[in-house]
Design a protein around this motif. Structure first.
Motif, PDB file in Angstrom:
ATOM      1  N   ASP A 194       1.225  -1.414  -0.404  1.00 44.54           N
ATOM      2  CA  ASP A 194       0.106  -0.067   0.028  1.00 44.54           C
ATOM      3  C   ASP A 194       0.738   1.572  -0.149  1.00 44.54           C
ATOM      4  N   ASP A 195       1.816   0.964   0.028  1.00 50.98           N
ATOM      5  CA  ASP A 195       3.208   2.473  -0.060  1.00 50.98           C
ATOM      6  C   ASP A 195       3.685   3.018  -1.059  1.00 50.98           C
ATOM      7  N   ASP A 196       3.602   4.236  -1.364  1.00 51.26           N
ATOM      8  CA  ASP A 196       4.242   5.046  -2.542  1.00 51.26           C
ATOM      9  C   ASP A 196       5.723   4.337  -2.951  1.00 51.26           C
ATOM     10  N   TRP A 197       6.113   4.004  -3.902  1.00 50.80           N
ATOM     11  CA  TRP A 197       7.529   4.108  -4.591  1.00 50.80           C
ATOM     12  C   TRP A 197       7.978   4.750  -5.213  1.00 50.80           C
ATOM     13  N   VAL A 198       9.345   5.133  -4.913  1.00 49.70           N
ATOM     14  CA  VAL A 198      10.355   6.235  -5.255  1.00 49.70           C
ATOM     15  C   VAL A 198      11.418   4.502  -6.156  1.00 49.70           C
ATOM     16  N   SER A 199      11.810   5.231  -7.473  1.00 47.46           N
ATOM     17  CA  SER A 199      12.345   3.959  -7.805  1.00 47.46           C
ATOM     18  C   SER A 199      12.690   5.050  -9.406  1.00 47.46           C
ATOM     19  N   TRP A 200      13.702   3.812  -9.823  1.00 47.42           N
ATOM     20  CA  TRP A 200      14.800   4.114 -11.030  1.00 47.42           C
ATOM     21  C   TRP A 200      13.795   4.399 -11.976  1.00 47.42           C
ATOM     22  N   PRO A 201      14.682   5.627 -13.060  1.00 49.95           N
ATOM     23  CA  PRO A 201      13.257   6.048 -14.469  1.00 49.95           C
ATOM     24  C   PRO A 201      13.308   4.768 -14.909  1.00 49.95           C
ATOM     25  N   GLU A 202      11.917   5.267 -15.571  1.00 51.77           N
ATOM     26  CA  GLU A 202      11.718   3.678 -16.797  1.00 51.77           C
ATOM     27  C   GLU A 202      12.685   3.710 -17.887  1.00 51.77           C
ATOM     28  N   GLY A 203      12.377   2.357 -17.732  1.00 54.21           N
ATOM     29  CA  GLY A 203      13.460   1.428 -19.354  1.00 54.21           C
ATOM     30  C   GLY A 203      14.724   1.485 -18.550  1.00 54.21           C
ATOM     31  N   GLU A 204      15.080   1.883 -17.101  1.00 57.57           N
ATOM     32  CA  GLU A 204      16.400   1.383 -17.126  1.00 57.57           C
ATOM     33  C   GLU A 204      15.760  -0.006 -16.304  1.00 57.57           C
ATOM     34  N   PHE A 205      17.106  -0.721 -16.424  1.00 55.37           N
ATOM     35  CA  PHE A 205      16.809  -2.395 -15.588  1.00 55.37           C
ATOM     36  C   PHE A 205      16.457  -2.719 -14.543  1.00 55.37           C
ATOM     37  N   CYS A 206      16.497  -2.013 -13.593  1.00 50.89           N
ATOM     38  CA  CYS A 206      16.124  -1.801 -12.136  1.00 50.89           C
ATOM     39  C   CYS A 206      14.685  -1.079 -12.269  1.00 50.89           C
ATOM     40  N   TYR A 207      14.385  -0.711 -12.624  1.00 51.58           N
ATOM     41  CA  TYR A 207      13.310  -0.032 -12.951  1.00 51.58           C
ATOM     42  C   TYR A 207      12.451  -1.484 -13.454  1.00 51.58           C
ATOM     43  N   ASP A 208      13.039  -1.568 -14.019  1.00 52.19           N
ATOM     44  CA  ASP A 208      12.043  -3.618 -15.235  1.00 52.19           C
ATOM     45  C   ASP A 208      11.799  -3.954 -13.640  1.00 52.19           C
TER      46      ASP A 208
END
Length: 302
Positions: A194-208
């Motif tokens: 139920d939390d919001d996430w802070v992530s790497w940019p879309e398209g980067e391997f770690c985001y995927d």
């Protein structure tokens, strides 16, 4: 006699698919690429390039010669490797790329080791995401790339490349100190459904990887905040904007207001070095891999 540098230009055009891409890969101007190709066409007496909209494409003769150029340049790489191996000296230059946290967490120690043990070797570095680093090695723009994958999502390594494991990097979950789970000793990813996430940019391997991992656990993640730098991600966490995965390699100081909690499941980033197999005997490549392995062991034990 075909000119090797012109064949190198043709090979770059075939690999990059455009004059501008070839110029960037060769670190020359677009006009220099065009001039080299015009000279090569005069040498072979055939048209190698044809206009394709605003760009160019290889003609049948161009593709045929480009295939030969790739094999010739590979043989040149092998010859260079053999000569360097026979001489046994670590000299010249080596070009290394690394993803951001490895560039910060590993490369300074690597440079120090190489400068101490091989002072005649010049080291050049580029910061590249893993997939870009592999493409740069395949194209010959980089001699060696430091890349990563995850225990549940591996990064394909194409044929013709050699890989060496450097370290395993266990991540934590970063959350605000006031988070409901901040007092835990361990957490599961499912705890943050139920939390919001802070992530790497879309398209980067770690985001995927993050999307793949959370969805595999039945979580459709909310990711309203994207930031490429880990320091920026942690600053957003300190501001109470969500949670994030925080690997330990190259993490540096953690802001006040952020709590790090290990993940209960065995979740690891695997950090590797990759290089062209036909450069395997080059003393400079071997020296760089040795220095990277040493830096990896030190990072794991710290």
């Amino acid at each position: 006699m075909l000119n090797l540098e012109r064949l190198r230009t043709l090979d770059a055009l075939a690999r990059h698919g455009s004059v501008s891409g070839a110029a960037t890969g060769l670190h020359v101007t677009t006009s220099a690429v065009s001039q080299q190709m015009a000279k090569l066409e005069r040498e072979v007496g055939q048209q190698l390039l044809a206009r394709n909209g605003r760009g160019v494409r290889l003609t049948d003769a161009g593709r045929l010669l480009a295939d030969h150029a790739a094999r010739i340049l590979s043989q040149v790489e092998l010859a260079q490797s053999d000569i360097e191996a026979q001489r046994g000296e670590v000299v010249g230059e080596i070009r290394i790329s690394a993803f951001p946290t490895a560039a910060r967490g590993l490369l300074p120690a690597v440079f120090a080791t190489l400068r101490r043990d091989h002072p005649e070797l010049r080291v050049h570095v580029r910061e590249l995401e893993p997939e870009d680093g592999i493409r740069a090695v395949i194209r010959g723009d980089t001699d060696l790339a430091v890349v990563l994958d995850w225990s549940n999502k591996r990064l394909p390594v194409p044929g013709g490349l050699t890989r060496a494991e450097l370290l395993e990097d266990p991540p934590d979950i970063a959350m605000p100190v006031g988070h409901r789970l901040a007092g835990r000793e361990e957490v599961d990813l499912e705890d943050f459904a139920d939390d919001d996430w802070v992530s790497w940019p879309e398209g980067e391997f770690c985001y995927d990887w993050l999307m793949f991992t959370l969805r595999s656990k039945g979580i459709e993640p909310r990711i309203p905040h994207l930031a490429g730098e880990h320091h920026t991600q942690l600053a957003l966490i300190a501001a109470g904007m969500g949670v994030c995965v925080a690997p330990r390699l190259g993490r540096g100081p953690v802001p006040d207001g952020v709590r790090l909690v290990p993940v209960r499941q065995r979740m690891r980033r695997h950090v590797h070095a990759v290089w062209r197999t036909d450069a395997d005997r080059r003393p400079s490549v071997r020296a760089a891999v040795t220095a990277l392995r040493l830096a990896g062991r030190e990072a794991e034990s710290s």
